[in-house]
Design a protein around this motif. Structure first.
Motif, mmCIF file in Angstrom:
data_model
loop_
_atom_site.group_PDB
_atom_site.id
_atom_site.type_symbol
_atom_site.label_atom_id
_atom_site.label_comp_id
_atom_site.label_asym_id
_atom_site.label_seq_id
_atom_site.Cartn_x
_atom_site.Cartn_y
_atom_site.Cartn_z
ATOM 1 N N MET A 1 30.767 58.049 33.138
ATOM 2 C CA MET A 1 29.930 58.251 34.305
ATOM 3 C C MET A 1 28.746 57.277 34.215
ATOM 4 N N THR A 2 28.351 56.722 35.350
ATOM 5 C CA THR A 2 27.245 55.766 35.371
ATOM 6 C C THR A 2 25.900 56.484 35.434
ATOM 7 N N THR A 3 24.873 55.779 35.039
ATOM 8 C CA THR A 3 23.523 56.342 35.058
ATOM 9 C C THR A 3 23.122 56.758 36.459
ATOM 10 N N ILE A 4 23.385 55.910 37.441
ATOM 11 C CA ILE A 4 22.969 56.225 38.813
ATOM 12 C C ILE A 4 23.706 57.465 39.326
ATOM 13 N N LEU A 5 24.950 57.646 38.917
ATOM 14 C CA LEU A 5 25.692 58.837 39.331
ATOM 15 C C LEU A 5 25.109 60.094 38.683
ATOM 16 N N VAL A 6 24.680 59.979 37.437
ATOM 17 C CA VAL A 6 24.056 61.122 36.759
ATOM 18 C C VAL A 6 22.720 61.456 37.426
ATOM 19 N N VAL A 7 21.931 60.435 37.799
ATOM 20 C CA VAL A 7 20.668 60.654 38.510
ATOM 21 C C VAL A 7 20.945 61.347 39.842
ATOM 22 N N ARG A 8 21.924 60.846 40.566
ATOM 23 C CA ARG A 8 22.299 61.432 41.859
ATOM 24 C C ARG A 8 22.680 62.896 41.702
ATOM 25 N N GLN A 13 21.641 68.717 42.086
ATOM 26 C CA GLN A 13 21.595 69.989 41.362
ATOM 27 C C GLN A 13 20.233 70.653 41.534
ATOM 28 N N LEU A 14 19.170 69.880 41.387
ATOM 29 C CA LEU A 14 17.819 70.426 41.511
ATOM 30 C C LEU A 14 17.531 70.876 42.943
ATOM 31 N N CYS A 15 18.011 70.128 43.921
ATOM 32 C CA CYS A 15 17.848 70.556 45.321
ATOM 33 C C CYS A 15 18.550 71.891 45.543
ATOM 34 N N ASN A 16 19.734 72.022 44.988
ATOM 35 C CA ASN A 16 20.481 73.267 45.121
ATOM 36 C C ASN A 16 19.742 74.418 44.442
ATOM 37 N N GLU A 17 19.234 74.190 43.224
ATOM 38 C CA GLU A 17 18.507 75.227 42.494
ATOM 39 C C GLU A 17 17.243 75.670 43.220
ATOM 40 N N ASN A 38 18.877 56.788 49.799
ATOM 41 C CA ASN A 38 19.412 55.567 49.207
ATOM 42 C C ASN A 38 19.890 55.802 47.776
ATOM 43 N N ILE A 39 19.190 56.652 47.037
ATOM 44 C CA ILE A 39 19.639 57.004 45.682
ATOM 45 C C ILE A 39 20.921 57.823 45.773
ATOM 46 N N LEU A 40 20.928 58.810 46.643
ATOM 47 C CA LEU A 40 22.062 59.723 46.731
ATOM 48 C C LEU A 40 23.333 59.064 47.266
ATOM 49 N N TYR A 41 23.182 58.104 48.162
ATOM 50 C CA TYR A 41 24.346 57.473 48.771
ATOM 51 C C TYR A 41 24.726 56.153 48.114
ATOM 52 N N GLY A 42 24.076 55.830 46.996
ATOM 53 C CA GLY A 42 24.466 54.665 46.212
ATOM 54 C C GLY A 42 23.922 53.335 46.677
ATOM 55 N N LYS A 43 23.043 53.327 47.668
ATOM 56 C CA LYS A 43 22.456 52.061 48.113
ATOM 57 C C LYS A 43 21.452 51.538 47.088
ATOM 58 N N SER A 44 20.761 52.460 46.439
ATOM 59 C CA SER A 44 19.798 52.084 45.406
ATOM 60 C C SER A 44 20.527 52.094 44.066
ATOM 61 N N LYS A 45 20.775 50.922 43.513
ATOM 62 C CA LYS A 45 21.524 50.804 42.263
ATOM 63 C C LYS A 45 20.635 50.962 41.034
ATOM 64 N N LYS A 54 7.986 60.850 41.339
ATOM 65 C CA LYS A 54 7.547 61.525 42.568
ATOM 66 C C LYS A 54 8.483 62.674 42.928
ATOM 67 N N ILE A 55 9.777 62.470 42.715
ATOM 68 C CA ILE A 55 10.736 63.550 42.959
ATOM 69 C C ILE A 55 10.436 64.714 42.016
ATOM 70 N N CYS A 56 10.167 64.406 40.766
ATOM 71 C CA CYS A 56 9.810 65.455 39.799
ATOM 72 C C CYS A 56 8.536 66.173 40.229
ATOM 73 N N ASP A 57 7.543 65.422 40.670
ATOM 74 C CA ASP A 57 6.298 66.038 41.136
ATOM 75 C C ASP A 57 6.567 66.971 42.314
ATOM 76 N N GLY A 58 7.412 66.540 43.237
ATOM 77 C CA GLY A 58 7.751 67.372 44.385
ATOM 78 C C GLY A 58 8.468 68.654 43.976
ATOM 79 N N LEU A 59 9.244 68.570 42.912
ATOM 80 C CA LEU A 59 9.969 69.735 42.408
ATOM 81 C C LEU A 59 9.147 70.549 41.409
#
Length: 80
Positions: A1-8, A13-17, A38-45, A54-59
């Motif tokens: 599995m690639t790093t970007i896929l694990v990040v995605r 998972q966190l959004c679901n939780e 862009n991260i979720l749909y693979g545009k951001s490599k 920032k995502i962590c701060d939001g969560l």
């Protein structure tokens, strides 16, 4: 599995939780929805660490909590 896929997968998972939509996560993280999508749909490599922070701060989690998963621990080294 690639790093970007694990990040995605971790973001999803966190959004679901936290019962959050992608747009709500973006709002809480003070990011444009397109940045998260862009991260979720693979545009951001190669998402920036500050975007993930920032995502962590939001969560309301730490970077350590974000990356503390078996999926991140089992990633193979990219440079050999």
């Amino acid at each position: 599995m690639t790093t970007i896929l694990v990040v995605r997968n971790r973001i999803l998972q966190l959004c679901n939780e936290h019962n959050l939509t992608i747009n709500k996560l973006a709002t809480l993280s003070a990011l444009p929805p397109s940045s998260v999508k862009n991260i979720l749909y693979g545009k951001s490599k190669d998402p920036k660490l500050m975007t993930i922070k920032k995502i962590c701060d939001g969560l309301e989690i730490t970077l350590g909590e974000f990356f503390s998963t078996t999926e991140f621990d089992s990633l193979e080294q990219d440079i050999k």
